[in-house]
Scaffold this active site. Sequence first.
Site, short mmCIF file in Angstrom:
data_model
loop_
_atom_site.label_atom_id
_atom_site.label_comp_id
_atom_site.label_asym_id
_atom_site.label_seq_id
_atom_site.Cartn_x
_atom_site.Cartn_y
_atom_site.Cartn_z
N TYR A 1 -4.99 -4.52 -2.60
CA TYR A 1 -6.06 -4.05 -1.72
C TYR A 1 -6.30 -2.57 -1.91
O TYR A 1 -5.53 -1.87 -2.58
CB TYR A 1 -5.72 -4.37 -0.25
CG TYR A 1 -4.70 -3.45 0.40
CD1 TYR A 1 -3.35 -3.52 0.07
CD2 TYR A 1 -5.08 -2.51 1.36
CE1 TYR A 1 -2.42 -2.69 0.68
CE2 TYR A 1 -4.16 -1.67 1.97
CZ TYR A 1 -2.83 -1.77 1.63
OH TYR A 1 -1.92 -0.95 2.23
N GLU B 1 8.15 7.65 1.70
CA GLU B 1 6.80 7.91 2.23
C GLU B 1 6.70 7.35 3.62
O GLU B 1 7.65 6.78 4.15
CB GLU B 1 5.74 7.30 1.30
CG GLU B 1 5.90 5.80 1.10
CD GLU B 1 4.97 5.21 0.04
OE1 GLU B 1 3.88 5.74 -0.18
OE2 GLU B 1 5.36 4.18 -0.54
N LYS C 1 -0.41 -1.62 -5.09
CA LYS C 1 -0.87 -1.67 -3.69
C LYS C 1 -1.08 -3.12 -3.27
O LYS C 1 -2.21 -3.61 -3.19
CB LYS C 1 -2.15 -0.84 -3.53
CG LYS C 1 -2.47 -0.48 -2.08
CD LYS C 1 -3.50 0.61 -2.02
CE LYS C 1 -4.02 0.89 -0.62
NZ LYS C 1 -3.02 1.29 0.36
N LEU D 1 3.60 4.72 -3.27
CA LEU D 1 2.21 4.49 -3.66
C LEU D 1 1.62 5.81 -4.16
O LEU D 1 1.84 6.86 -3.57
CB LEU D 1 1.39 3.97 -2.47
CG LEU D 1 -0.03 3.58 -2.90
CD1 LEU D 1 -0.01 2.28 -3.68
CD2 LEU D 1 -0.95 3.46 -1.70
N ARG E 1 -7.25 2.99 -9.18
CA ARG E 1 -5.94 2.48 -8.76
C ARG E 1 -5.97 0.96 -8.61
O ARG E 1 -5.01 0.27 -8.94
CB ARG E 1 -5.51 3.13 -7.44
CG ARG E 1 -4.10 2.68 -7.03
CD ARG E 1 -3.58 3.42 -5.83
NE ARG E 1 -4.43 3.20 -4.67
CZ ARG E 1 -4.34 3.89 -3.54
NH1 ARG E 1 -3.45 4.86 -3.42
NH2 ARG E 1 -5.15 3.63 -2.52
N ARG F 1 0.28 -24.98 -4.61
CA ARG F 1 1.39 -24.03 -4.46
C ARG F 1 2.42 -24.17 -5.57
O ARG F 1 2.95 -25.24 -5.81
CB ARG F 1 2.06 -24.23 -3.09
CG ARG F 1 3.13 -23.17 -2.80
CD ARG F 1 3.67 -23.29 -1.39
NE ARG F 1 4.63 -22.23 -1.12
CZ ARG F 1 5.94 -22.30 -1.42
NH1 ARG F 1 6.43 -23.39 -1.98
NH2 ARG F 1 6.74 -21.28 -1.16
N1 PDD Z 1 -2.54 3.08 3.08
N2 PDD Z 1 1.56 5.12 0.90
C1 PDD Z 1 1.37 3.89 1.42
C2 PDD Z 1 2.54 2.99 1.55
C3 PDD Z 1 0.08 3.49 1.82
O1 PDD Z 1 -0.12 2.26 2.32
C4 PDD Z 1 -1.00 4.41 1.69
C5 PDD Z 1 -2.41 4.05 2.09
C6 PDD Z 1 -0.74 5.69 1.15
C7 PDD Z 1 -1.82 6.71 0.96
O2 PDD Z 1 -2.70 6.35 -0.08
P1 PDD Z 1 -4.22 6.81 -0.09
O3 PDD Z 1 -4.22 8.29 0.03
O4 PDD Z 1 -4.73 6.34 -1.39
O5 PDD Z 1 -4.88 6.15 1.10
C8 PDD Z 1 0.56 6.00 0.76
C9 PDD Z 1 -3.87 2.63 3.51
C10 PDD Z 1 -4.69 3.72 4.09
C11 PDD Z 1 -3.71 1.44 4.43
O6 PDD Z 1 -2.85 0.63 4.12
O7 PDD Z 1 -4.46 1.30 5.40
#
Ligand code: PDD
Length: 284
Positions: free
Chosen positions: A33, A180, A148, A204, A52, A100
Site C-alpha cells: 500500500y 521507527e 510497505k 520503511l 516506492r 487458498r
Molecule cells: N505510514 N514507517 C512506517 C512503519 C510507516 O508505516 C510509515 C508511513 C512511515 C513514513 O513513511 P512516509 O513518509 O512515506 O509516509 C515510516 C503511513 C502514513 C500509514 O501507514 O498510514
Amino acid sequence: MSRTVYVNGEYVPEEEAKISVFDRGFLFADGVYEVTSVLGGKLIDFAGHAARLARSLGELEMDSPVTDDQLLEIHRELVARNGVEDGLVYLQITRGAADRDFAYPKDAEPSIVLFTQSKPGLADSPAAKTGIKVISIEDLRWGRRDIKTVQLLYPSMGKMAAKKAGADDAWMVQDGQVTEGTSNNAYIVKDGVIVTRQLSHDILHGITRAAVLRFAAEAQMKVEERPFTIDEVKAADEAFITSASSFVMPVVEIDKQLIGNGKPGPVATRLREIYLEESRKAAV
Ligand code: PDD
C-alpha cells in the site's frame, strides 16, 4: 456522505465496492500500500510514492495493474470526485483472488483499490503546536519492513498500547535501538545534530524522511544516519517523527519522561515549516 472509491478499473460508491473473500490481501496480507497526502487539492510527493510502490511490488514479484501515469490520473480523479481539499489518498494492490495456497498463484490478477480520507486542516494539526507523547515497545515485526505491506497488526497493537498508557504513539526498539514509530520514521536532535536510523530492511524508507533530510542538508543542518537508544532519546534536546499523514511532528515525551523542555523544539518546528512550504510548491 458516501465517497467514491476506485476498485479494479471502476469508480463506484463505497457501499458498492467489492473484493473477493479469496483475495490474498484478505487471506495472507499479501499486498502492498501507499498513503499520499493531499494539500490544497494537490498530491504531495506523488513520484516518490509511485517509485516506492514499484519497489515493494518488485520485492514481492507482483505485477502492477496500472502504469504510473494511470495511477496519477486515478489519484487526481478521486481527489476531484470527492472534493478533497486536505487529506489522504490510500492505495492498495494485492496479488488478487485465487484458491487458498501458500505458494503464489500463477494466474491471479492483482487487485487495486484506492480511497480518499478528507482531513480538513491536516497541515494545521493542533498536535504540531504541543507535540505528541510516545512509549517504547519491542519491535516484533518481520524482517522486511522496507516493503510497505498491509500486515499492520503489530503496529496497530503498538498504537493501542500507547493509547492505554495515555500516549499518542509507540517507538519500536530492536537490540536496544529505535527502529521507527508504528507508522512513521523517528528522529532525535542533540547539540544541533539530527539523528535518524539509516535505511535498511529494518525500517520503511519514508518518502517524507527523504524529503526532510534533503531540506535539512539544504538548510546546512547536520544529519547523522545511525541507530539511537531510548537513553539517547531521554537525553535529547528534541525529537520528532515524519510521515505522509503527520508531515513533521514534534515528540515531547517518551515513557512519561519529558524530552528537552517538553515543548516542540526549534529544529522540528523549522523543518515542518520548510517541508510544508516546499511540498506545497512541488505538489501535483
Ligand atoms: N505510514 N514507517 C512506517 C512503519 C510507516 O508505516 C510509515 C508511513 C512511515 C513514513 O513513511 P512516509 O513518509 O512515506 O509516509 C515510516 C503511513 C502514513 C500509514 O501507514 O498510514
